[in-house]
Design a protein around this motif. Structure first.
Motif, PDB file in Angstrom:
ATOM      1  N   GLY A   1       0.814  -1.208   0.000  1.00 54.02           N
ATOM      2  CA  GLY A   1       0.000   0.000   0.000  1.00 54.02           C
ATOM      3  C   GLY A   1       0.853   1.265   0.000  1.00 54.02           C
ATOM      4  O   GLY A   1       1.960   1.291   0.539  1.00 54.02           O
ATOM      5  N   ASP A   2       0.323   2.311  -0.616  1.00 51.89           N
ATOM      6  CA  ASP A   2       1.004   3.608  -0.613  1.00 51.89           C
ATOM      7  C   ASP A   2       0.754   4.325   0.707  1.00 51.89           C
ATOM      8  O   ASP A   2      -0.312   4.194   1.321  1.00 51.89           O
ATOM      9  N   GLY A   3       1.740   5.095   1.133  1.00 51.53           N
ATOM     10  CA  GLY A   3       1.558   5.916   2.333  1.00 51.53           C
ATOM     11  C   GLY A   3       0.664   7.112   2.049  1.00 51.53           C
ATOM     12  O   GLY A   3       0.659   7.655   0.941  1.00 51.53           O
ATOM     13  N   GLY A   4      -0.094   7.531   3.036  1.00 54.54           N
ATOM     14  CA  GLY A   4      -0.970   8.688   2.872  1.00 54.54           C
ATOM     15  C   GLY A   4      -0.177   9.986   2.954  1.00 54.54           C
ATOM     16  O   GLY A   4       0.861  10.066   3.612  1.00 54.54           O
ATOM     17  N   ASN A   5      -0.660  11.015   2.280  1.00 58.10           N
ATOM     18  CA  ASN A   5      -0.001  12.318   2.315  1.00 58.10           C
ATOM     19  C   ASN A   5      -0.235  13.003   3.654  1.00 58.10           C
ATOM     20  O   ASN A   5      -1.269  12.823   4.296  1.00 58.10           O
ATOM     21  N   GLY A   6       0.749  13.787   4.069  1.00 64.31           N
ATOM     22  CA  GLY A   6       0.557  14.615   5.245  1.00 64.31           C
ATOM     23  C   GLY A   6      -0.372  15.780   4.927  1.00 64.31           C
ATOM     24  O   GLY A   6      -0.628  16.097   3.760  1.00 64.31           O
ATOM     25  N   CYS A   7      -0.880  16.435   5.951  1.00 59.98           N
ATOM     26  CA  CYS A   7      -1.844  17.525   5.772  1.00 59.98           C
ATOM     27  C   CYS A   7      -1.197  18.848   6.173  1.00 59.98           C
ATOM     28  O   CYS A   7      -0.520  18.928   7.203  1.00 59.98           O
ATOM     29  N   ALA A   8      -1.370  19.874   5.342  1.00 62.20           N
ATOM     30  CA  ALA A   8      -0.917  21.231   5.662  1.00 62.20           C
ATOM     31  C   ALA A   8      -2.135  22.031   6.097  1.00 62.20           C
ATOM     32  O   ALA A   8      -2.967  22.418   5.271  1.00 62.20           O
ATOM     33  N   SER A   9      -2.255  22.260   7.392  1.00 64.75           N
ATOM     34  CA  SER A   9      -3.439  22.916   7.944  1.00 64.75           C
ATOM     35  C   SER A   9      -3.015  23.867   9.061  1.00 64.75           C
ATOM     36  O   SER A   9      -2.009  23.634   9.742  1.00 64.75           O
ATOM     37  N   VAL A  10      -3.771  24.951   9.245  1.00 66.85           N
ATOM     38  CA  VAL A  10      -3.537  25.903  10.326  1.00 66.85           C
ATOM     39  C   VAL A  10      -4.771  25.946  11.208  1.00 66.85           C
ATOM     40  O   VAL A  10      -5.909  26.043  10.713  1.00 66.85           O
ATOM     41  N   HIS A  11      -4.561  25.857  12.484  1.00 68.00           N
ATOM     42  CA  HIS A  11      -5.684  25.858  13.424  1.00 68.00           C
ATOM     43  C   HIS A  11      -6.408  27.204  13.373  1.00 68.00           C
ATOM     44  O   HIS A  11      -5.794  28.265  13.451  1.00 68.00           O
ATOM     45  N   ARG A  12      -7.706  27.133  13.230  1.00 68.14           N
ATOM     46  CA  ARG A  12      -8.518  28.352  13.144  1.00 68.14           C
ATOM     47  C   ARG A  12      -9.597  28.295  14.231  1.00 68.14           C
ATOM     48  O   ARG A  12     -10.322  27.324  14.362  1.00 68.14           O
ATOM     49  N   GLU A  13      -9.649  29.370  14.972  1.00 66.86           N
ATOM     50  CA  GLU A  13     -10.607  29.465  16.065  1.00 66.86           C
ATOM     51  C   GLU A  13     -10.970  30.936  16.255  1.00 66.86           C
ATOM     52  O   GLU A  13     -10.172  31.829  15.927  1.00 66.86           O
ATOM     53  N   LYS A  14     -12.128  31.208  16.760  1.00 63.99           N
ATOM     54  CA  LYS A  14     -12.564  32.588  16.962  1.00 63.99           C
ATOM     55  C   LYS A  14     -11.573  33.317  17.861  1.00 63.99           C
ATOM     56  O   LYS A  14     -11.168  32.796  18.893  1.00 63.99           O
ATOM     57  N   PHE A  15     -11.194  34.482  17.416  1.00 62.09           N
ATOM     58  CA  PHE A  15     -10.218  35.337  18.094  1.00 62.09           C
ATOM     59  C   PHE A  15      -8.789  34.750  18.056  1.00 62.09           C
ATOM     60  O   PHE A  15      -7.900  35.280  18.698  1.00 62.09           O
ATOM     61  N   LYS A  16      -8.601  33.665  17.297  1.00 55.70           N
ATOM     62  CA  LYS A  16      -7.262  33.091  17.103  1.00 55.70           C
ATOM     63  C   LYS A  16      -7.056  32.821  15.616  1.00 55.70           C
ATOM     64  O   LYS A  16      -7.169  31.695  15.156  1.00 55.70           O
ATOM     65  N   PRO A  17      -6.822  33.897  14.845  1.00 52.97           N
ATOM     66  CA  PRO A  17      -6.732  33.722  13.388  1.00 52.97           C
ATOM     67  C   PRO A  17      -5.561  32.839  12.961  1.00 52.97           C
ATOM     68  O   PRO A  17      -5.621  32.172  11.945  1.00 52.97           O
ATOM     69  N   LEU A  18      -4.463  32.821  13.730  1.00 54.81           N
ATOM     70  CA  LEU A  18      -3.305  31.984  13.397  1.00 54.81           C
ATOM     71  C   LEU A  18      -2.974  31.143  14.619  1.00 54.81           C
ATOM     72  O   LEU A  18      -2.113  31.495  15.427  1.00 54.81           O
ATOM     73  N   GLY A  19      -3.688  30.058  14.756  1.00 55.73           N
ATOM     74  CA  GLY A  19      -3.521  29.212  15.936  1.00 55.73           C
ATOM     75  C   GLY A  19      -2.386  28.229  15.828  1.00 55.73           C
ATOM     76  O   GLY A  19      -2.216  27.401  16.712  1.00 55.73           O
ATOM     77  N   GLY A  20      -1.609  28.287  14.753  1.00 52.79           N
ATOM     78  CA  GLY A  20      -0.488  27.377  14.600  1.00 52.79           C
ATOM     79  C   GLY A  20      -0.828  26.197  13.705  1.00 52.79           C
ATOM     80  O   GLY A  20      -2.003  25.876  13.460  1.00 52.79           O
TER      81      GLY A  20
END
Length: 484
Positions: free
Chosen positions: A16-35
């Motif tokens: 089986g092929d390995g799955g791709n990693g995900c490029a995501s940024v945590h988004r939450e109210k009053f935290k536009p760049l949560g890491g």
């Protein structure tokens, strides 16, 4: 419908092929760049070959030679890792040997539960949460999953038997195994009645051993004539080889001595792929069908000659069961001696092999197809290239940083590489541009970009190609003028 026995199969496996990693940024109210919170991709499933005592033939692989394990799932946001792909377990008979198509032995599977990883699943790619560092706090990329291993393998069944019965067609091998064990092979009075090896379990006092009859051999079997070549491999594991000689044959050009000589010649010309030499195995000669008066007289006549050659000789009759008890107990003694001479099995040891101190993990060599190019070989550089999304400049910059830390750039410079030189790693060729080590703040830029890749001041690959063509054309014209 009659059952079929298959002892050789070519299989085509894909892990089986390995799955791709995900490029995501945590988004939450009053935290536009949560890491970054992108999860890792799941590993691809392996293809496993497992010895199963309930499987006795390779028939399933003959009809279904293609097999594939499950792929790993892609990572997701909120630090959710992808699920690993399901491994595929393929059950094989005891005594299965795994070979490459070139004949190289990869594994000898003996013993219930013995497992061999026939194809390795691909690694899952790391998500941007795992790639974050002090210098790159919010990566705008993730690593791709690796492809699973694809292999074409050959499976061959080598019977796990202590005693192997050899003889010309209709010599009485199947009859012998049917009267000393519970096996019920097909028996008839015509050549090549036995088309598959038959196994039986024999009890002689406290000793229990297995006996296999090999389909009738004929002169030239070691070269592929008759059925012998296909089944000679079934005697490779035997502790003792038994010549079953038909003393009541009606063929005028055959006699017990010539039969034994013909079969010994075939054994000497056969080379076991599992190693060892068949000439070293103990031999026993069985003069069969002595219930026929003429056969009994012939057996009594040739017995001294066979014993003079060092063979242990027994006169038997499967019809009247004469001499069978003496034969089975004698075979049991030979098997016991063989087992006692074998080294005691050692428990599996975990062997750690650290990399050598001077092992850089890669090599750099000139490209034979391009005098200005270089080829980088190595497990890690090639894996890193496969994991890189070349549509993302930041991911490409990260690849450059990894290669730089490994020492690839330093080695390229040492061998004379110039900015713009074509460098090939794996299946990818790119123009080499020296970079500074990772972590320098001047090179950090927006997510998904890399400032080093935005420099357009240097000559492009197309321009270099055109310049080389013009230089070559000019050289050819100069040669032509000098010739005039």
């Amino acid at each position: 419908m009659a059952s079929r026995f298959v002892d050789r199969a070519v299989i085509h496996l894909a892990a089986g092929d390995g799955g791709n990693g995900c490029a995501s940024v945590h988004r939450e109210k009053f935290k536009p760049l949560g890491g970054p919170d992108g999860g890792n991709g799941g590993n691809g499933g392996d293809v496993l070959l497992i010895v199963d005592p309930n499987v006795h033939t390779l028939l399933d692989f003959h009809f279904r030679p293609h097999a594939r394990a499950g792929n790993g799932k892609q990572g997701q946001g909120s630090n959710r890792n992808g699920a690993a792909g399901q491994s595929l377990e393929m059950h094989v008979p005891d005594g299965t040997v795994v070979l490459t198509q070139d004949g190289e032995v990869l594994a000898d599977l003996v013993g219930a539960g013995t497992t061999f990883v026939a194809a390795q699943g691909g690694r899952g790619g790391l998500g941007n949460a795992a790639l974050a560092s002090r210098a790159r706090k919010a990566p705008g990329f993730a690593l791709l999953g690796e492809e699973g291993e694809a292999r074409d393998l050959v499976l061959e069944l080598r019977s796990v038997a202590d005693v192997g019965l050899l003889g010309f067609p209709s010599a009485g091998k199947s009859s012998l195994i049917s009267v000393v064990s519970a096996a019920k092979p097909k028996i008839a009075d015509y050549p090549f009645t036995t088309l598959v090896p038959n196994l039986g379990v024999v009890e002689a006092g406290e000793t229990v051993f297995t006996m296999a009859d090999v389909p009738g051999l004929i002169p030239g079997a070691s070269e592929g004539k008759g059925l012998g070549l296909d089944f000679l491999r079934h005697i490779e594991r035997c502790a003792v080889l038994v010549h079953v000689v038909d003393c009541a044959t009606y063929e005028s050009d055959r006699d017990p001595l010539s039969d034994v000589d013909a079969l010994e010649n075939e054994l000497a010309r056969y080379t076991p792929s599992l190693g060892g030499d068949l000439a070293e195995r103990p031999r026993v000669v069985v003069l069969n069908k002595v219930d026929v008066p003429e056969a009994a007289e012939l057996a009594e006549l040739v017995r001294p000659d066979l014993e003079a050659r060092g063979f242990q000789v027994f006169e038997i009759s499967t019809a009247t069961r004469k001499g069978l008890r003496e034969l089975t107990f004698a075979l049991a003694q030979v098997v016991e001696r063989y087992r006692a001479a074998q080294p005691a099995p050692e428990p599996a040891k975990i062997v750690l092999k650290p990399a050598a101190v001077d092992d850089s993990g890669f090599t750099v060599e000139s490209d034979p197809n391009d005098p200005e190019g270089f080829i980088v070989r190595g497990t890690r550089p090639e894996r890193w290239v496969r994991q890189t999304n070349f549509g993302n400049d930041e991911a490409v910059g990260y690849l450059g940083d990894r290669l730089n830390r490994l020492g690839v750039e330093e080695e390229l410079a040492r061998q004379g590489a110039q900015p713009g030189s074509p460098v090939t790693i794996g299946d990818v060729t790119f123009d080499w541009e020296p970079s500074t080590p990772a972590g320098v703040a001047a090179h950090m830029s927006g997510r998904g970009t890399d400032a080093r890749l935005e420099d357009t001041s240097r000559i492009s690959a197309a321009e270099r190609k055109e310049a080389r063509r013009m230089r070559r054309d000019g050289t050819e014209e100069g040669d032509a003028e000098s010739g005039d």
